[in-house]
Design a protein around this motif. Structure first.
Motif, PDB file in Angstrom:
ATOM      1  N   ASP A  40     -15.626  34.834   1.514  1.00 15.40           N
ATOM      2  CA  ASP A  40     -15.022  35.117   2.813  1.00 15.40           C
ATOM      3  C   ASP A  40     -16.053  35.322   3.924  1.00 15.40           C
ATOM      4  OD1 ASP A  40     -15.905  37.484   1.626  1.00 15.40           O
ATOM      5  OD2 ASP A  40     -14.237  38.684   2.380  1.00 15.40           O
ATOM      6  N   TYR A  41     -17.310  34.964   3.692  1.00 11.91           N
ATOM      7  CA  TYR A  41     -18.377  35.260   4.666  1.00 11.91           C
ATOM      8  C   TYR A  41     -18.130  34.642   6.041  1.00 11.91           C
ATOM      9  CZ  TYR A  41     -20.377  30.615   3.697  1.00 11.91           C
ATOM     10  OH  TYR A  41     -20.580  29.266   3.568  1.00 11.91           O
ATOM     11  N   MET A  42     -17.421  33.538   6.125  1.00  6.27           N
ATOM     12  CA  MET A  42     -17.165  32.926   7.436  1.00  6.27           C
ATOM     13  C   MET A  42     -16.042  33.633   8.194  1.00  6.27           C
ATOM     14  SD  MET A  42     -19.406  30.717   8.272  1.00  6.27           S
ATOM     15  CE  MET A  42     -18.653  29.860   9.640  1.00  6.27           C
ATOM     16  N   SER A  43     -15.322  34.522   7.542  1.00  7.90           N
ATOM     17  CA  SER A  43     -14.298  35.300   8.254  1.00  7.90           C
ATOM     18  C   SER A  43     -14.838  36.655   8.692  1.00  7.90           C
ATOM     19  CB  SER A  43     -13.046  35.469   7.390  1.00  7.90           C
ATOM     20  OG  SER A  43     -13.324  36.262   6.260  1.00  7.90           O
ATOM     21  N   TRP A  44     -16.055  36.968   8.306  1.00 10.61           N
ATOM     22  CA  TRP A  44     -16.683  38.212   8.761  1.00 10.61           C
ATOM     23  C   TRP A  44     -17.043  38.088  10.232  1.00 10.61           C
ATOM     24  CZ3 TRP A  44     -20.836  38.862   4.349  1.00 10.61           C
ATOM     25  CH2 TRP A  44     -20.180  39.142   3.149  1.00 10.61           C
ATOM     26  N   GLU A  45     -17.310  39.202  10.851  1.00  9.96           N
ATOM     27  CA  GLU A  45     -17.668  39.219  12.266  1.00  9.96           C
ATOM     28  C   GLU A  45     -19.076  38.664  12.480  1.00  9.96           C
ATOM     29  OE1 GLU A  45     -17.769  42.388  15.958  1.00  9.96           O
ATOM     30  OE2 GLU A  45     -16.639  42.852  14.146  1.00  9.96           O
ATOM     31  N   VAL A  46     -19.236  37.877  13.537  1.00 12.00           N
ATOM     32  CA  VAL A  46     -20.557  37.366  13.883  1.00 12.00           C
ATOM     33  C   VAL A  46     -21.378  38.511  14.457  1.00 12.00           C
ATOM     34  CG1 VAL A  46     -21.862  35.780  15.361  1.00 12.00           C
ATOM     35  CG2 VAL A  46     -19.741  35.008  14.262  1.00 12.00           C
ATOM     36  N   VAL A  47     -22.556  38.706  13.880  1.00 12.18           N
ATOM     37  CA  VAL A  47     -23.464  39.763  14.286  1.00 12.18           C
ATOM     38  C   VAL A  47     -24.488  39.226  15.277  1.00 12.18           C
ATOM     39  CG1 VAL A  47     -25.258  41.332  13.439  1.00 12.18           C
ATOM     40  CG2 VAL A  47     -23.163  40.996  12.109  1.00 12.18           C
ATOM     41  N   ALA A  48     -24.979  38.015  15.016  1.00 12.54           N
ATOM     42  CA  ALA A  48     -26.022  37.432  15.855  1.00 12.54           C
ATOM     43  C   ALA A  48     -26.108  35.927  15.597  1.00 12.54           C
ATOM     44  CB  ALA A  48     -27.370  38.080  15.555  1.00 12.54           C
ATOM     45  N   GLU A 107     -17.644  44.537   6.999  1.00 10.36           N
ATOM     46  CA  GLU A 107     -17.285  45.666   7.868  1.00 10.36           C
ATOM     47  C   GLU A 107     -18.291  46.814   7.788  1.00 10.36           C
ATOM     48  OE1 GLU A 107     -13.987  48.391   6.155  1.00 10.36           O
ATOM     49  OE2 GLU A 107     -13.493  46.363   5.453  1.00 10.36           O
ATOM     50  N   PHE A 108     -18.866  47.074   6.620  1.00 12.17           N
ATOM     51  CA  PHE A 108     -19.857  48.152   6.488  1.00 12.17           C
ATOM     52  C   PHE A 108     -21.088  47.851   7.332  1.00 12.17           C
ATOM     53  CE2 PHE A 108     -17.675  48.308   2.301  1.00 12.17           C
ATOM     54  CZ  PHE A 108     -17.132  49.573   2.420  1.00 12.17           C
ATOM     55  N   ALA A 109     -21.574  46.609   7.238  1.00  9.63           N
ATOM     56  CA  ALA A 109     -22.773  46.218   7.980  1.00  9.63           C
ATOM     57  C   ALA A 109     -22.520  46.259   9.481  1.00  9.63           C
ATOM     58  CB  ALA A 109     -23.224  44.824   7.552  1.00  9.63           C
ATOM     59  N   VAL A 110     -21.418  45.718   9.926  1.00  8.94           N
ATOM     60  CA  VAL A 110     -21.122  45.662  11.363  1.00  8.94           C
ATOM     61  C   VAL A 110     -20.986  47.072  11.939  1.00  8.94           C
ATOM     62  CG1 VAL A 110     -19.423  44.931  13.086  1.00  8.94           C
ATOM     63  CG2 VAL A 110     -20.102  43.360  11.262  1.00  8.94           C
ATOM     64  N   ARG A 111     -20.267  47.918  11.254  1.00  5.98           N
ATOM     65  CA  ARG A 111     -20.084  49.297  11.722  1.00  5.98           C
ATOM     66  C   ARG A 111     -21.445  50.005  11.836  1.00  5.98           C
ATOM     67  NH1 ARG A 111     -16.935  52.071   7.692  1.00  5.98           N
ATOM     68  NH2 ARG A 111     -15.610  50.264   7.946  1.00  5.98           N
ATOM     69  N   ALA A 112     -22.285  49.836  10.828  1.00  3.64           N
ATOM     70  CA  ALA A 112     -23.593  50.492  10.827  1.00  3.64           C
ATOM     71  C   ALA A 112     -24.505  49.922  11.908  1.00  3.64           C
ATOM     72  CB  ALA A 112     -24.246  50.345   9.457  1.00  3.64           C
ATOM     73  N   LEU A 113     -24.496  48.613  12.083  1.00  4.01           N
ATOM     74  CA  LEU A 113     -25.323  47.995  13.122  1.00  4.01           C
ATOM     75  C   LEU A 113     -24.893  48.472  14.509  1.00  4.01           C
ATOM     76  CD1 LEU A 113     -25.630  44.395  11.675  1.00  4.01           C
ATOM     77  CD2 LEU A 113     -27.530  45.976  12.067  1.00  4.01           C
ATOM     78  N   ARG A 114     -23.592  48.541  14.735  1.00  2.59           N
ATOM     79  CA  ARG A 114     -23.096  49.017  16.038  1.00  2.59           C
ATOM     80  C   ARG A 114     -23.503  50.468  16.293  1.00  2.59           C
ATOM     81  NH1 ARG A 114     -17.674  46.021  15.764  1.00  2.59           N
ATOM     82  NH2 ARG A 114     -18.164  44.219  17.059  1.00  2.59           N
ATOM     83  N   ALA A 115     -23.545  51.252  15.233  1.00  6.58           N
ATOM     84  CA  ALA A 115     -23.904  52.667  15.366  1.00  6.58           C
ATOM     85  C   ALA A 115     -25.416  52.868  15.406  1.00  6.58           C
ATOM     86  CB  ALA A 115     -23.301  53.461  14.207  1.00  6.58           C
ATOM     87  N   ASN A 143     -30.175  53.033  10.627  1.00  6.92           N
ATOM     88  CA  ASN A 143     -31.332  52.430   9.993  1.00  6.92           C
ATOM     89  C   ASN A 143     -31.842  53.424   8.963  1.00  6.92           C
ATOM     90  OD1 ASN A 143     -33.711  51.212   9.247  1.00  6.92           O
ATOM     91  ND2 ASN A 143     -34.531  51.049  11.307  1.00  6.92           N
ATOM     92  N   PRO A 144     -31.692  53.159   7.692  1.00  2.00           N
ATOM     93  CA  PRO A 144     -31.276  51.913   7.072  1.00  2.00           C
ATOM     94  C   PRO A 144     -29.755  51.756   7.058  1.00  2.00           C
ATOM     95  CG  PRO A 144     -31.803  53.496   5.363  1.00  2.00           C
ATOM     96  CD  PRO A 144     -32.121  54.149   6.689  1.00  2.00           C
ATOM     97  N   LEU A 145     -29.310  50.535   6.809  1.00  2.00           N
ATOM     98  CA  LEU A 145     -27.884  50.286   6.646  1.00  2.00           C
ATOM     99  C   LEU A 145     -27.418  50.922   5.344  1.00  2.00           C
ATOM    100  CD1 LEU A 145     -28.332  48.288   8.990  1.00  2.00           C
ATOM    101  CD2 LEU A 145     -26.862  46.696   7.792  1.00  2.00           C
ATOM    102  N   PRO A 146     -26.146  51.321   5.275  1.00  2.00           N
ATOM    103  CA  PRO A 146     -25.637  51.966   4.058  1.00  2.00           C
ATOM    104  C   PRO A 146     -25.387  50.964   2.933  1.00  2.00           C
ATOM    105  CG  PRO A 146     -23.874  51.732   5.653  1.00  2.00           C
ATOM    106  CD  PRO A 146     -25.141  51.271   6.334  1.00  2.00           C
ATOM    107  N   ASP A 147     -25.401  51.498   1.715  1.00  2.00           N
ATOM    108  CA  ASP A 147     -25.032  50.676   0.564  1.00  2.00           C
ATOM    109  C   ASP A 147     -23.646  50.079   0.798  1.00  2.00           C
ATOM    110  OD1 ASP A 147     -27.392  51.399  -0.616  1.00  2.00           O
ATOM    111  OD2 ASP A 147     -26.487  52.583  -2.225  1.00  2.00           O
TER     112      ASP A 147
END
Length: 168
Positions: free
Chosen positions: A39-47, A64-72, A75-79
């Motif tokens: 489902d990687y192409m349905s994930w949100e574009v980060v960059a 969703e975990f990566a996007v939420r952490a990047l927006r916040a 560093n580091p991103l959560p497991d």
């Protein structure tokens, strides 16, 4: 009647679990055990990025975990964070030569955050799948040293080249 419904629900759940397991078993798996995330192409574009040396246009998507952490700004991103980098050959637009557009699909790469499991590579597991066949990259699990060594210059940014795109 309640017993029949409960048995039916349990049977349906078991069938879905088996069907999900079969679908997961059909996914390509990298030599280190990381399966492609379908489902990687349905994930949100980060960059987005352009890799001049390879001539690749890329998008980076995140679960969703990566996007939420990047927006916040974590560093580091959560497991549980997963990033996908999708690459196409850059091609000149046939009707507008000043524009570059994605051509043939090249590969998709994944970075999977699990600080304990991947402690030797900065907490990240790596996987790459090549071409339309999504052929797993690497002869054995040692291929990850190539990935990790490339990411060493950005160790202070949790080994990420990617920064979330900001828009007004």
């Amino acid at each position: 009647m309640k017993k029949f419904v409960l048995v039916g629900v349990a049977l349906m759940a078991a069938l879905l679990l088996v069907a999900g397991s079969l679908a997961a078993a059909d996914r390509p798996v990298a030599p280190n055990g990381i399966a492609i995330y379908p489902d990687y192409m349905s994930w949100e574009v980060v960059a987005t990025s352009y890799r001049k040396d390879k001539g690749h246009i890329r998008i980076i998507t995140g679960n969703e975990f990566a996007v939420r952490a990047l927006r916040a700004g974590k560093n580091p991103l959560p497991d549980g964070s997963v990033l996908a980098k999708v690459a196409w050959k850059a091609e000149m637009h046939p009707s507008f030569p000043a524009a570059t557009e994605p051509g043939a699909f090249v590969q998709v790469e994944f970075m999977v955050k699990d600080a304990k499991k991947y402690k030797d590579t900065g907490g990240w597991g790596f996987a790459r799948f090549l071409g339309n066949e999504l052929k797993p990259y690497g002869k054995d699990a040692g291929f990850v040293s190539e990935c990790f060594n490339c990411h060493l210059p950005v160790a202070k940014n949790d080994y990420l080249f990617t920064k979330i795109v900001k828009t007004p």
